[in-house]
Design a protein around this motif. Structure first.
Motif, short mmCIF file in Angstrom:
data_model
loop_
_atom_site.label_atom_id
_atom_site.label_comp_id
_atom_site.label_asym_id
_atom_site.label_seq_id
_atom_site.Cartn_x
_atom_site.Cartn_y
_atom_site.Cartn_z
N ALA A 36 0.83 -1.21 0.00
CA ALA A 36 0.00 0.00 0.00
C ALA A 36 0.86 1.26 0.00
N SER A 37 2.13 1.14 0.43
CA SER A 37 3.00 2.32 0.49
C SER A 37 3.62 2.65 -0.86
N ASP A 38 3.40 1.82 -1.88
CA ASP A 38 4.02 2.03 -3.18
C ASP A 38 3.84 3.43 -3.76
N PRO A 39 2.61 4.00 -3.72
CA PRO A 39 2.45 5.36 -4.29
C PRO A 39 3.36 6.39 -3.63
N PHE A 40 3.53 6.28 -2.31
CA PHE A 40 4.39 7.25 -1.63
C PHE A 40 5.86 7.01 -1.98
N LEU A 41 6.27 5.74 -2.05
CA LEU A 41 7.65 5.43 -2.43
C LEU A 41 7.95 5.92 -3.84
N LYS A 42 6.95 5.77 -4.72
CA LYS A 42 7.12 6.24 -6.09
C LYS A 42 7.26 7.76 -6.12
#
Length: 391
Positions: free
Chosen positions: A375-381
C-alpha cells in the motif's frame, strides 16, 4: 581548486585565522532529473568541524528540495539547479545558526546533545554554552544523527559556568528559543516539587531493617517483580498486565481525547518516555478511523519521542498492527500516513525507503506486512520521482 575564504564572510581581515574553501557547485542532468552536486562539501564541512550531511540537509530544508548524501563515495547532492552564490548565502546562514558561538561569534565550537535532548554549541574560545534554534528542521536530524564525538551531558552541565546554554544572562528563549513548543508545554506543566515542610517523615521508619527475615522478604519481593519482566523491550503485549507498557496501552485507549503533552507525561510517569516500545504502544492504541488527522494532531508527541532509527521502526510497527491487524480497511491510508510523518520530519526518507521494500514479521504476520508495504508504493514512487536524475 577552490579559493580559500574567511569562515565569516562579513570579516574582511585577510589575517582572520578561520578559513575554509569557497563552496563549489556543479549542475548535472536535465529536466526532472536536474541536480546540483557539491564536489567539495567534505572539505568545507571539515573546516567547520561539522558533518557534511548536516550542511547538505540544511540546504535541502531551506530550499525545499530533496537531498542525497553518499558519504562512502563523498558525493553530496541537492535536487534542482542552484547557483553557487545562492548556496554560499545559505552556507553563511548555516554557519551563523549551527557553528558560530552566539556569544563571541567564534567558530571554534562543538555541537553537544544534552540529557534533555537540546543541542548546544560548546565554545572552546570563550567557554560559553549557547543553544541553537530547536525549531529548525535540521535540529531533529541532528538529534537522530548526532556528531560522532558528541557527548551526552546532563541538563545541569549544559548550564554550567559563564551563563550556560542561555549565553551570559538569560533564559533559553533569549537565545532564539532552544526549546520547541512541545518541550515548553511540558516544562510549563511540570509538577512543582514539595517543600521540606510538606514532606512528612515517619520517625519510626528511619532506617532499613537488615535482619535475616527482612532481607529474605525483600529478596522474595524483588524476585516476584523481576519474574514479570523480560530483558530489553521485546516483551510480548499482554504478557504482564502490570508492566508499564500494558498500563500505558490501556491508559492511551481510555484517554484518546487527551493532549500530546498529557500522553508524554504519562509515559514519563511510567519511566518509558525514551523507550521505543512506548512509541509502538502509543501508535497502536491511540488512533481511530480518523488516523490521518489524529497523526497531524499528535505529530509533536512523536517528534519528541522518536529519536533514532529504532524508534522509527517501533512507530511503524505500531501503525502496522493498527491498520494491518486491527483495522485492515485502513491499509489504503498508508501513503497519507507516511506523508504526514515525513513532512513532520518524524520519519527520514532513507528509513521510509528501507521500510517500504523490506517485509518483516516482527510486528504482524508476513502476509499482513506485505499488504501494508504494498500500500505504500504510491508514496515510495513519489519519493523516487522527487529525486529522479538522468540515470
Amino acid at each position: 581548486m577552490a579559493k580559500i575564504v574567511n569562515i565569516r564572510r562579513d570579516v574582511d581581515d585577510k589575517f582572520y585565522r578561520y578559513k575554509m574553501p569557497s563552496l563549489l557547485t556543479k549542475i548535472e542532468g536535465k529536466g526532472n532529473g536536474i541536480k546540483t552536486v557539491i564536489p567539495n562539501m567534505s572539505d568545507v564541512s571539515r573546516a567547520l568541524s561539522r558533518p557534511p550531511t548536516y550542511t547538505t540537509k540544511f540546504f535541502g530544508s531551506e530550499l525545499g528540495a530533496q537531498t542525497s548524501c553518499d558519504e562512502k563515495n563523498d558525493r553530496y547532492i541537492v535536487n534542482g539547479a542552484h547557483q553557487a552564490d545562492r548556496l554560499r548565502e545559505l552556507l553563511d546562514v548555516f554557519i551563523d545558526k549551527f557553528v558560530l558561538c552566539a556569544s563571541c561569534k567564534n567558530p571554534e565550537t562543538d555541537l553537544v546533545l544534552t540529557k534533555n535532548e537540546d543541542i548546544i554549541r560548546d565554545c572552546k574560545a570563550c567557554g560559553q554554552h549557547t543553544g541553537i534554534d530547536m525549531r529548525h528542521k535540521l535540529a531533529s536530524y541532528i538529534l537522530r544523527n548526532p556528531p560522532k564525538k558528541a557527548k551526552k551531558t546532563k541538563g545541569t552541565h549544559a548550564t554550567a559556568s559563564n551563563g550556560g546554554a542561555t549565553g551570559g544572562n538569560g533564559s533559553p528563549d533569549e537565545e532564539g528559543g532552544s526549546d520547541d513548543e512541545f518541550t515548553k508545554k511540558l516544562r510549563a506543566e511540570a509538577a512543582v516539587l514539595p517543600t521540606a515542610d510538606q514532606v512528612k517523615v515517619d520517625e519510626n521508619d528511619w532506617s532499613l531493617d537488615t535482619s535475616a527475615g527482612a532481607v529474605r522478604a525483600r529478596q522474595k519481593t524483588l524476585e516476584a517483580s523481576v519474574a514479570g519482566l523480560t530483558l530489553g523491550e521485546e516483551e510480548s503485549e499482554g504478557e504482564d498486565p502490570d508492566s508499564p507498557y500494558s498500563i500505558l496501552g490501556k491508559w492511551v485507549e481510555e484517554n484518546r481525547d487527551g493532549s500530546a503533552v498529557g500522553f508524554y507525561k504519562k509515559a514519563e510517569e511510567l519511566g518509558v518516555e525514551r523507550k521505543s516500545k512506548a512509541v509502538q504502544i502509543i501508535a497502536q492504541k491511540l488512533f481511530t478511523d480518523d488516523v490521518v488527522k489524529e497523526l497531524e494532531k499528535f505529530a509533536p508527541l512523536f517528534k519528541k519521542m522518536v529519536t533514532s532509527e529504532k524508534h522509527q521502526k517501533a512507530l511503524m510497527g505500531g501503525i502496522e498492527r493498527f491498520v494491518g491487524a486491527d483495522q485492515p480497511e485502513l491499509i489504503p491510508l498508508i501513503p497519507k500516513i507516511l506523508m504526514v510523518l515525513y513532512q513532520a520530519d518524524i520519519l527520514e526518507e532513507d528509513f521510509i525507503k528501507q521500510w517500504g521494500t523490506h517485509v518483516s514479521k516482527k510486528y504482524v504476520d508476513r502476509d499482513t506486512s506485505k499488504k501494508v508495504r504494498k500500500a505504500s508504493d504510491p508514496f515510495l514512487k513519489w519519493l523516487e520521482e522527487a529525486e529522479s536524475d538522468d540515470e
